[in-house]
Write a protein that holds these residues in place. Structure first.
Motif, PDB file in Angstrom:
ATOM      1  N   UNK A 121       0.844  -1.188   0.000  1.00 54.27           N
ATOM      2  CA  UNK A 121       0.000   0.000   0.000  1.00 54.27           C
ATOM      3  C   UNK A 121       0.879   1.237   0.000  1.00 54.27           C
ATOM      4  N   UNK A 122       0.331   2.314  -0.551  1.00 56.13           N
ATOM      5  CA  UNK A 122       1.048   3.573  -0.478  1.00 56.13           C
ATOM      6  C   UNK A 122       1.076   4.014   0.980  1.00 56.13           C
ATOM      7  N   UNK A 123       2.175   4.603   1.397  1.00 55.16           N
ATOM      8  CA  UNK A 123       2.285   5.026   2.787  1.00 55.16           C
ATOM      9  C   UNK A 123       2.963   6.382   2.828  1.00 55.16           C
ATOM     10  N   UNK A 124       2.153   7.428   2.961  1.00 54.84           N
ATOM     11  CA  UNK A 124       2.694   8.778   2.846  1.00 54.84           C
ATOM     12  C   UNK A 124       2.860   9.479   4.193  1.00 54.84           C
ATOM     13  N   UNK A 125       2.510   8.799   5.278  1.00 54.61           N
ATOM     14  CA  UNK A 125       2.535   9.497   6.567  1.00 54.61           C
ATOM     15  C   UNK A 125       3.931   9.941   6.974  1.00 54.61           C
ATOM     16  N   UNK A 126       4.902   9.069   6.740  1.00 53.17           N
ATOM     17  CA  UNK A 126       6.264   9.442   7.121  1.00 53.17           C
ATOM     18  C   UNK A 126       6.711  10.654   6.303  1.00 53.17           C
TER      19      UNK A 126
ATOM     20  N   UNK B  99      13.606   4.365   9.000  1.00 54.99           N
ATOM     21  CA  UNK B  99      12.951   3.079   8.795  1.00 54.99           C
ATOM     22  C   UNK B  99      12.207   2.933   7.480  1.00 54.99           C
ATOM     23  N   UNK B 100      12.329   3.911   6.582  1.00 54.31           N
ATOM     24  CA  UNK B 100      11.619   3.805   5.299  1.00 54.31           C
ATOM     25  C   UNK B 100      12.098   2.592   4.506  1.00 54.31           C
ATOM     26  N   UNK B 101      13.346   2.202   4.719  1.00 54.55           N
ATOM     27  CA  UNK B 101      13.914   1.086   3.949  1.00 54.55           C
ATOM     28  C   UNK B 101      13.474  -0.273   4.485  1.00 54.55           C
ATOM     29  N   UNK B 115      17.515  -7.946  11.443  1.00 58.93           N
ATOM     30  CA  UNK B 115      18.834  -7.573  10.922  1.00 58.93           C
ATOM     31  C   UNK B 115      18.872  -7.634   9.401  1.00 58.93           C
ATOM     32  N   UNK B 116      17.796  -8.060   8.806  1.00 58.22           N
ATOM     33  CA  UNK B 116      17.672  -7.950   7.359  1.00 58.22           C
ATOM     34  C   UNK B 116      16.971  -6.655   6.933  1.00 58.22           C
ATOM     35  N   UNK B 117      16.606  -5.821   7.889  1.00 57.90           N
ATOM     36  CA  UNK B 117      16.152  -4.485   7.494  1.00 57.90           C
ATOM     37  C   UNK B 117      17.406  -3.747   7.035  1.00 57.90           C
ATOM     38  N   UNK B 118      17.377  -3.126   5.851  1.00 55.31           N
ATOM     39  CA  UNK B 118      18.590  -2.476   5.364  1.00 55.31           C
ATOM     40  C   UNK B 118      19.213  -1.539   6.392  1.00 55.31           C
ATOM     41  N   UNK B 119      18.392  -0.830   7.137  1.00 56.29           N
ATOM     42  CA  UNK B 119      18.935   0.097   8.126  1.00 56.29           C
ATOM     43  C   UNK B 119      19.777  -0.641   9.156  1.00 56.29           C
ATOM     44  N   UNK B 172      16.495   3.131  -3.370  1.00 50.24           N
ATOM     45  CA  UNK B 172      15.511   3.924  -4.116  1.00 50.24           C
ATOM     46  C   UNK B 172      14.585   4.682  -3.166  1.00 50.24           C
ATOM     47  N   UNK B 173      14.267   4.047  -2.038  1.00 51.27           N
ATOM     48  CA  UNK B 173      13.301   4.632  -1.107  1.00 51.27           C
ATOM     49  C   UNK B 173      13.956   5.499  -0.046  1.00 51.27           C
ATOM     50  N   UNK B 174      15.273   5.416   0.078  1.00 54.53           N
ATOM     51  CA  UNK B 174      15.964   6.171   1.131  1.00 54.53           C
ATOM     52  C   UNK B 174      15.961   7.654   0.811  1.00 54.53           C
TER      53      UNK B 174
END
Lengths: 331, 537
Positions: A121-126, B99-101, B115-119, B172-174
């Motif tokens: 899902x899209x998550x724009x809150x952050x 924590x976006x990653x 520990x598999x979370x990229x961060x 890409x998401x960072x």
């Protein structure tokens, strides 16, 4: 636990000026010496960090491409997320720095175990929370420029008018004050409530949030509840900026607390993750164009390596190659 | 070999709740069959790196028998890399742990291991950096997230930097573009200094350096394989084709990953290239010296990468070709697109690539001199120089898996799609969060496509497989196409595990199925020997 450590540290930072400037009355120390010191540490520290980053070279051109490359003329390139020009790269950076474009992409994954189904899902809150915090912070910073300028430039007046456009209360309530509190609360709560985030959060992550909270709250108290004398404060701040410091007697402990917390932020800033402000500009995956095959990038420390040359290799395989009818250099 | 759990059991075992204990309190990771790769052979470390004192060891050993001064070696190596790579320095400093990653990593999604979370993967390295390389860290220590470098930390590094496929999806998401691939590469380089490396990477690296390709296929055997394929092509099309090897003065050098001529289904893609080049009358050659497009050096160290990659330009210069054409491969194109010119260029002996059939000049490759085969074929199709009969692929309902490196390290998204849409009639995209720049890894990249790692590969490949399942259920997709040799090796077992009934193909296999060659006989089967639509009886 980590949050508790951070809270204790920030409370200590609140108590120091209350005792020092309030009880002991060391106004010159808290009003003049520490601000000068903090500002110097901030500027020099910031420069030191940026220069330190800058001294390490960028050996390879490694943009993270977020869209179609420039290739055949009839294929539509994504000029922002996969820029091949300087202009495109600058636009990508501007969108990244001002609008947090990458964070805007954020999605949230959910696993439905019984159906073995993943959904995104899209998550724009952050993104919203982060943008709300940063914009408010910079508006508030701009509003404070009235303490360091005389006459106050129109720009700062406009920002202030805009910020108070809701026309609620006396003195007029600033929207950014509410927004920044909500944003900080959101950023704090997600750290505490989301198990993964709680797991990765360090004391320093909470410390930055609590320190900002304390700064905002002390500021709000001064404006709406324990009114401070603006004229005297401006005398102090203008004195600081004109290098002719003057310490009016009437300024209270609350103001010095606010100021001391800001000084703490300034001192802490260059040595902490808050340096993402400077670092984002230097991130090689974002600030480099995707023109790798068009323009050669030079690695300053490129060095010769041990190779297995064709000649050596042919010596090892010549007989077999000849037998198989593969051309060789030496018959 | 460990027993891989059934898909149902595997899904049920995923728990995203992190442990209560602070991760900074070193808990040695639990190595069990299925979650790690076997270590490199001592002999290969010695012969390739000149590494002395390599031992036979197992990650499951309590004591890894590290050299006495191993911490010093790591500190020195870390310091050197901080001075050489701005990326490393900046990425160590600016993460805010937002924590976006976290849920962008396929291994996290499939394992639930925090520990598999990229961060946190990066924090495994950062915690050492903060303690020993930053002023504040030295003062604040643990409050600043620092910890001492112990053997348990090293064990964590081995576990989790070999549970990262360097796919760059997190990057890409960072919001700061922090690239875990870059961090994993550095961590692997550091471990290399201690002779800690995996067999499935070191073997191909040594083979590629000594023999000419990852699989260690010597030149005469390479020729046998090609001859065998030429026979197959003749059986199917009635056309006998020539494959020039090591031909001096050819216009084009063609380089492709050795996976393409080693095993099904890559071999069909390889046959596809050969048929296409023959039909065009292309003046090209392959090389038995530079017989590898892939580069496992990328998963080892920049020096290893450079040593292997150097062969391509050296051979292009020796043979006197004008430009280089590259086959379908993912990480190979990361190296060719982002590293080759810098490491082994400038390629001033090459010309700006020009398609001799259409006259199109590939300006986007004017410095490197190397063109991707789907750029080449897309140009051919656009200029109408191929006769195509897409109905020959009508028994295939196709979707397309973007390989990580061509999508996030190059931006090759539309070219393969344009080709696919011209060679098959039934094409369906997977959900948008799982394709193009947001594509999910096959779960086996960066040198992790080995048997002993199967359980983690099935976990890491789950998001990809799940998206395939979606279009399989919805549109009846039965063919997963890709432009990557690792994919062609890794996706068949992944499909078999999660979505039985879906096969894997390269794009140029489908091209060759559809390609009507001059003077060919009426084809009865596709390249796999399966009957063409309408010829099933």
């Amino acid at each position: 636990m980590n949050a508790l450590y951070a809270l204790i540290m920030v409370l200590a930072l609140v108590i120091i000026p209350l005792l020092g400037a309030g009880a002991a009355g060391w106004h010159a120390l808290f009003g003049v010496v520490l601000p000068y010191l903090a500002f110097t540490v901030f500027v020099l520290g910031f420069l030191y960090r940026v220069v330190k980053w800058g001294r390490s070279p960028v050996p390879f051109k490694i943009p993270t491409t977020g869209g179609q490359q420039e290739s055949l003329p009839w294929i539509r390139q994504n000029r922002i997320d996969s820029p091949s020009t300087k202009t495109g790269t600058v636009i990508r950076m501007i969108l990244e720095v001002l609008l947090f474009r990458s964070l805007f992409r954020n999605t949230r994954v959910r696993l439905f175990k019984d159906e073995t189904q993943l959904s995104y899902g899209s998550s724009k809150f952050l993104w919203l929370g982060a943008l709300a915090f940063h914009v408010s912070f910079f508006v508030i910073l701009a509003r404070h420029m009235r303490f360091f300028t005389e006459p106050v430039p129109a720009l700062f007046n406009w920002i202030e008018t805009l910020d108070g456009i809701m026309q609620v209360g006396v003195p007029v309530l600033f929207a950014t004050e509410i927004v920044i509190l909500l944003a900080l609360a959101y950023l704090f709560l997600r750290r505490v409530l989301v198990p993964q985030l709680r797991y990765i959060s360090l004391p320093t992550d909470y410390f930055a949030l609590f320190l900002l909270f304390a700064i905002v709250i002390s500021g709000i108290l001064m404006r709406y509840f324990v009114r401070a004398d603006i004229v005297d404060i401006k005398t102090l701040t203008m004195g600081l900026i004109q290098l002719q410091p003057e310490v009016p007697e009437s300024i209270g402990a609350l103001f010095y607390t606010h100021l001391f917390l800001v000084c703490s932020l300034l001192v802490y800033f260059p040595w902490s993750k808050l340096m993402h402000l400077g670092g984002v500009f230097l991130s090689p995956t974002r600030n480099m164009p995707n023109d790798n095959r068009m323009r050669r990038h030079v690695n300053p420390w490129n060095y010769p390596v041990k190779l297995h040359t064709y000649e050596e290799w042919e010596d090892e395989y010549r007989d077999k190659m000849k037998e198989a009818g593969i051309p060789v250099e030496k018959e | 070999m460990a027993q891989t759990p059934s898909p149902d059991n595997l899904v049920q075992s995923i728990d995203y709740t992190p442990p209560r204990k602070n991760w900074l309190d070193n808990v040695p990771p639990e190595f069990r069959l299925g979650n790690f790769s076997y270590p490199a052979k001592a002999g290969e470390l010695e012969s390739f790196f000149g590494y002395e004192g390599a031992k036979e060891w197992s990650p499951m050993d309590e004591d890894w028998q590290l050299p006495e001064n191993w911490q010093e070696i790591i500190y020195e190596g870390f310091r050197e890399r901080l001075e050489k790579y701005r990326s490393l320095k900046v990425f160590m400093d600016i993460c805010v742990r937002c924590g976006a990653c976290a849920d962008k990593c396929h291994y996290f999604i499939g394992s639930g291991d925090p520990k598999n979370m990229p961060v946190l993967r990066a924090e495994l390295l950062r915690s050492i950096y903060r303690k020993d390389f930053t002023t504040v860290g030295k003062i604040l220590g643990r409050l600043n997230g620092g910890r001492a470098l112990t053997q348990d930390v090293l064990k964590e590094w081995f576990m989790y930097f070999y549970q990262c496929t360097e796919c760059r999806r997190c990057s890409l998401f960072c919001p700061y573009g922090i690239d875990t691939a870059e961090i994993t590469m550095m961590a692997r380089e550091l471990m290399n200094l201690l002779g800690i490396q995996t067999n499935w990477i070191m073997g191909p690296v040594t083979n590629c350096f000594n023999v000419g390709n990852h699989l260690g296929i010597p030149p005469h055997t390479f020729k046998d394989i090609v001859d065998f394929m030429v026979d197959d092509i003749e059986d199917i099309t009635g056309k006998r084709i020539e494959v020039p090897l090591n031909k001096k003065g050819a216009d084009i050098l063609f380089v492709t990953p050795s996976g393409d001529y080693f095993a099904d289904p890559g071999t069909y893609t390889f046959m596809g290239y050969l048929m296409l080049f023959h039909e065009l009358g292309l003046d090209y050659t392959m090389s038995t010296y530079a017989a590898e497009g892939g580069n496992f050096g990328l998963f080892t160290s920049q020096e290893a990468m450079k040593r292997l990659n150097a062969k391509i330009y050296a051979e292009a210069e020796r043979l006197g070709v004008n430009w280089i054409l590259g086959g379908e491969c993912g990480h190979m194109w990361r190296v060719l697109h982002q590293y080759m010119d810098t490491m082994n260029g400038p390629a001033d002996f090459l010309s700006v690539p020009r398609n001799p059939i259409t006259g199109t000049v590939f300006h986007n490759a004017k410095s490197t001199g190397m063109v991707h085969i789907t750029e080449f074929t897309a140009d051919l199709i656009k200029n109408n120089v191929l006769t195509l009969d897409p109905s020959r692929n009508d028994n295939k309902v196709v979707t397309y898996h973007d390989s990580c490196n061509p999508s996030r390290g190059m931006g090759l998204l539309e070219e393969p799609r344009y080709v696919l849409n011209n060679v098959c009639n039934q094409f369906f995209e997977m959900p948008e969060q799982t394709i193009r720049e947001q594509t999910f890894c096959c779960g086996s990249g960066a040198g992790l496509n080995n048997d002993e790692f199967t359980e983690m590969r099935m976990r890491g490949g789950m998001p990809r497989a799940n998206a395939v399942k979606h279009v399989h259920d919805k549109h009846g997709v039965n063919m997963l196409s890709c432009v990557c040799a690792i994919d062609r090796a890794a996706l068949p077992p992944l499909m078999n595990y999660w979505v039985p009934g879906v096969d894997v193909t390269g794009v140029h296999e489908l091209v060759a199925n559809a390609l009507v060659m001059r003077g060919e006989k009426e084809r009865e089967t596709d390249l796999r020997g399966e009957p063409l639509p309408g010829k099933e009886d």
